[in-house]
Write a protein that holds these residues in place. Structure first.
Motif, PDB file in Angstrom:
ATOM      1  N   HIS A  54       7.661 -14.834  -4.424  1.00 48.00           N
ATOM      2  CA  HIS A  54       7.469 -13.988  -3.250  1.00 48.00           C
ATOM      3  C   HIS A  54       7.441 -12.501  -3.609  1.00 48.00           C
ATOM      4  CE1 HIS A  54       8.737 -12.889   1.139  1.00 48.00           C
ATOM      5  NE2 HIS A  54       7.433 -12.889   0.982  1.00 48.00           N
ATOM      6  N   ARG A  55       8.378 -11.687  -3.091  1.00 42.45           N
ATOM      7  CA  ARG A  55       8.350 -10.239  -3.319  1.00 42.45           C
ATOM      8  C   ARG A  55       9.036  -9.845  -4.624  1.00 42.45           C
ATOM      9  NH1 ARG A  55       7.702  -7.018   1.301  1.00 42.45           N
ATOM     10  NH2 ARG A  55       8.793  -5.377   0.205  1.00 42.45           N
ATOM     11  N   ASN A  56       9.558 -10.811  -5.359  1.00 42.28           N
ATOM     12  CA  ASN A  56      10.488 -10.450  -6.438  1.00 42.28           C
ATOM     13  C   ASN A  56      10.109 -10.988  -7.813  1.00 42.28           C
ATOM     14  OD1 ASN A  56      12.532  -9.026  -4.731  1.00 42.28           O
ATOM     15  ND2 ASN A  56      12.465 -11.000  -3.692  1.00 42.28           N
ATOM     16  N   THR A 101       6.707   0.577   3.680  1.00 40.33           N
ATOM     17  CA  THR A 101       5.967   1.303   2.624  1.00 40.33           C
ATOM     18  C   THR A 101       6.944   1.736   1.527  1.00 40.33           C
ATOM     19  OG1 THR A 101       4.541   2.216   4.348  1.00 40.33           O
ATOM     20  CG2 THR A 101       4.383   3.232   2.174  1.00 40.33           C
ATOM     21  N   TYR A 102       6.507   1.606   0.296  1.00 36.33           N
ATOM     22  CA  TYR A 102       7.338   2.109  -0.808  1.00 36.33           C
ATOM     23  C   TYR A 102       6.481   2.888  -1.786  1.00 36.33           C
ATOM     24  CZ  TYR A 102       5.688  -2.485  -2.410  1.00 36.33           C
ATOM     25  OH  TYR A 102       4.914  -3.574  -2.689  1.00 36.33           O
ATOM     26  N   LEU A 103       7.138   3.834  -2.457  1.00 39.26           N
ATOM     27  CA  LEU A 103       6.477   4.705  -3.431  1.00 39.26           C
ATOM     28  C   LEU A 103       7.173   4.519  -4.772  1.00 39.26           C
ATOM     29  CD1 LEU A 103       6.497   8.012  -1.297  1.00 39.26           C
ATOM     30  CD2 LEU A 103       4.728   6.250  -1.334  1.00 39.26           C
ATOM     31  N   GLY A 126       2.908   0.561  -1.936  1.00 41.90           N
ATOM     32  CA  GLY A 126       2.703  -0.756  -1.342  1.00 41.90           C
ATOM     33  C   GLY A 126       3.363  -0.824  -0.001  1.00 41.90           C
ATOM     34  N   ALA A 127       3.220  -1.889   0.603  1.00 43.65           N
ATOM     35  CA  ALA A 127       2.163  -2.881   0.524  1.00 43.65           C
ATOM     36  C   ALA A 127       2.077  -3.565   1.872  1.00 43.65           C
ATOM     37  CB  ALA A 127       2.483  -3.914  -0.550  1.00 43.65           C
ATOM     38  N   THR A 128       0.872  -4.012   2.201  1.00 45.86           N
ATOM     39  CA  THR A 128       0.722  -4.794   3.424  1.00 45.86           C
ATOM     40  C   THR A 128       1.279  -6.194   3.183  1.00 45.86           C
ATOM     41  OG1 THR A 128      -1.442  -5.651   2.808  1.00 45.86           O
ATOM     42  CG2 THR A 128      -1.401  -3.548   4.018  1.00 45.86           C
ATOM     43  N   ALA A 184      17.770  -2.722  -3.323  1.00 45.30           N
ATOM     44  CA  ALA A 184      16.894  -2.011  -2.385  1.00 45.30           C
ATOM     45  C   ALA A 184      16.063  -2.985  -1.542  1.00 45.30           C
ATOM     46  CB  ALA A 184      15.976  -1.064  -3.148  1.00 45.30           C
ATOM     47  N   GLU A 185      15.774  -4.147  -2.082  1.00 51.56           N
ATOM     48  CA  GLU A 185      15.029  -5.155  -1.298  1.00 51.56           C
ATOM     49  C   GLU A 185      15.949  -5.835  -0.274  1.00 51.56           C
ATOM     50  OE1 GLU A 185      11.883  -6.570  -1.204  1.00 51.56           O
ATOM     51  OE2 GLU A 185      10.843  -5.811  -2.967  1.00 51.56           O
ATOM     52  N   GLY A 186      17.249  -5.552  -0.353  1.00 50.89           N
ATOM     53  CA  GLY A 186      18.192  -6.135   0.607  1.00 50.89           C
ATOM     54  C   GLY A 186      18.317  -7.640   0.470  1.00 50.89           C
ATOM     55  N   PHE A 237      -1.713 -11.503  -4.371  1.00 50.28           N
ATOM     56  CA  PHE A 237      -1.121 -12.541  -3.528  1.00 50.28           C
ATOM     57  C   PHE A 237       0.299 -12.860  -3.985  1.00 50.28           C
ATOM     58  CE2 PHE A 237      -5.717 -13.309  -3.300  1.00 50.28           C
ATOM     59  CZ  PHE A 237      -5.888 -13.148  -1.934  1.00 50.28           C
ATOM     60  N   ARG A 238       1.260 -12.629  -3.100  1.00 50.48           N
ATOM     61  CA  ARG A 238       2.637 -13.043  -3.379  1.00 50.48           C
ATOM     62  C   ARG A 238       2.708 -14.562  -3.163  1.00 50.48           C
ATOM     63  NH1 ARG A 238       2.613  -9.029   0.415  1.00 50.48           N
ATOM     64  NH2 ARG A 238       3.599  -7.037  -0.066  1.00 50.48           N
ATOM     65  N   PRO A 239       3.346 -15.284  -4.063  1.00 50.97           N
ATOM     66  CA  PRO A 239       3.529 -16.718  -3.832  1.00 50.97           C
ATOM     67  C   PRO A 239       4.786 -16.925  -2.998  1.00 50.97           C
ATOM     68  CG  PRO A 239       4.171 -16.139  -6.070  1.00 50.97           C
ATOM     69  CD  PRO A 239       3.843 -14.852  -5.375  1.00 50.97           C
TER      70      PRO A 239
END
Ligand code: GLY
Length: 385
Positions: free
Chosen positions: A333-335, A251-253, A264-266, A59-61, A307-309
């Motif tokens: 990062h996002r994962n 945006t995700y739920l 989330g998320a900005t 889903a994150e592609g 904070f995502r690294p």
């Protein structure tokens, strides 16, 4: 100040960071009989407490080596979580909820990097998967293999408890000030730190993992990790109102078992300013309205940020560093939640000298020296603040 001595082969391993990666690696090492000390400045800062807990490489592609790493981690998650739950006696809230990615057009859907891993949904099928989905979405992809875990309320606590049960030493309120190096090759020899009581100390060790999340670059200057803020919120939905995770544009739920929905998320490049802003709230509320209009009426429960690294290519930094004895497990990062299982496994195997060829292959794309700018890491780490 006494010079630290070279550590014996099985001296304690230090985790430089007490977030999700630090705890997950510490737990695995302890399961292998290693003695581990986790150094944590403030556990509440950890991204593991902020993330939504999606286990969603499809889903994150994700693409290429990062997709392969994510898929391998996803495969390992049930066993990994089982071990954490067995050691801690706490449930982690792992759910095979599947993730739906909605699109405004079939062109958009076909261009999605992981489209071939998902089940195509037309508008009617999309509505069946996500009752009440916004009218702007014409089709979707269902990734039934993706899921989620309740990181914020359950997994982090379970990991802490599992670590304690396995004899890991957790030191909270400790700030690592610098790395100590010595010997012919400038090996890692320990850290200088400030204790929770404000005393400056030296902690000698032969091996450590730098797993300080977004703060990793502060300890090893030259390491290309920067913070990317994410503002989030949660809503209380009626139980079962939302069966699937919905991963919309921006945006995700993420619905938990008890009806709490994490939103989330900005994505903000603003240094370490963790403030929650009206603009951040408006962005999330707009996203909710477009994605699932009914959710705009669900009560707001909580807001927070983390904070995502982030690294320049959005892939993590894993494995050996330029400093013998110091390993990297950062830049997820996002994962981060998705990659915790494989990161813990690879780091543990590396430290124990038992890395198998599959993991060695996965690791190649995430070595620190893929970033040319990092070439001076070995030197800059000499600095003891
Ligand atoms: N993985 C979702 C996010 O970073 O916002």
């Amino acid at each position: 100040m006494a010079e630290p001595q070279a550590a014996p082969v099985h001296s304690p391993v230090l985790m430089l960071g007490g977030g999700l990666m630090g705890l997950a690696i510490a737990h695995q090492l302890a399961c292998r009989g290693r003695s581990v000390t986790v150094l944590s400045r403030d556990r509440h800062e950890a991204a593991g407490f902020a993330a939504a807990g999606m286990l969603a490489p499809h889903a994150e592609g994700l693409e290429g080596a990062l997709l392969a790493l994510g898929q391998e981690s996803l495969r390992r998650i049930p066993d990994w979580v089982g071990q954490v739950e067995a050691d801690s006696g706490l449930a982690c809230g792992l759910r095979n909820s599947g993730v739906v990615v909605p699109f405004r057009s079939s062109v958009e859907r076909e261009a999605f990097p992981t489209a071939r891993w998902g089940e195509g949904l037309d508008r009617a099928a999309l509505e069946r998967q996500v009752p009440g989905i916004g009218a702007g979405f014409r089709c979707g992809l269902l990734f039934a293999q993706d899921g989620q875990i309740d990181n914020r309320r359950r997994l982090m606590r379970a990991l802490e408890r599992a670590c304690i049960q396995r004899g890991v030493r957790l030191l909270e309120g400790v700030e690592v000030q610098g790395l100590l190096r010595g010997g012919v090759a400038g090996e890692f020899q320990g850290v200088t730190l400030t204790t929770a009581q404000g005393e400056r100390q030296i902690l000698a060790a032969g091996q450590a993992v730098l797993c300080g999340g977004a703060w990793s670059g502060l300890l090893l200057s030259g390491l290309p990790v920067e913070p990317l803020k994410g503002q989030m919120l949660s809503l209380q939905a009626p139980r079962e109102a939302l069966p699937r995770v919905v991963f919309g544009p921006g945006t995700y739920l993420v619905p938990r078992q008890d009806g709490l929905v994490v939103v989330g998320a900005t994505i903000e490049r603003c240094g370490f300013h963790r403030e929650l802003s009206p603009a951040g709230l408006r962005q999330l509320q707009r996203g909710i309205r477009e994605l699932l209009p009914a959710a705009s009426h669900w009560p707001l429960m909580e807001r927070w940020s983390g904070f995502r690294p982030c690294t320049p290519d959005a892939g993590p930094l894993l494995g050996a560093s330029g400093i013998p004895g110091l390993f990297l497990a950062t830049g997820h990062h996002r994962n981060g939640v998705l990659l915790a299982a494989i990161t813990a496994s690879i780091s543990t195997e590396l430290i124990c000298g038992t890395l198998d060829p599959v993991c060695a292959g996965l690791l190649q794309a995430f070595r620190w020296d893929r970033f040319r700018d990092c070439a001076d890491i070995g030197l800059s780490a000499m600095v003891c603040r």
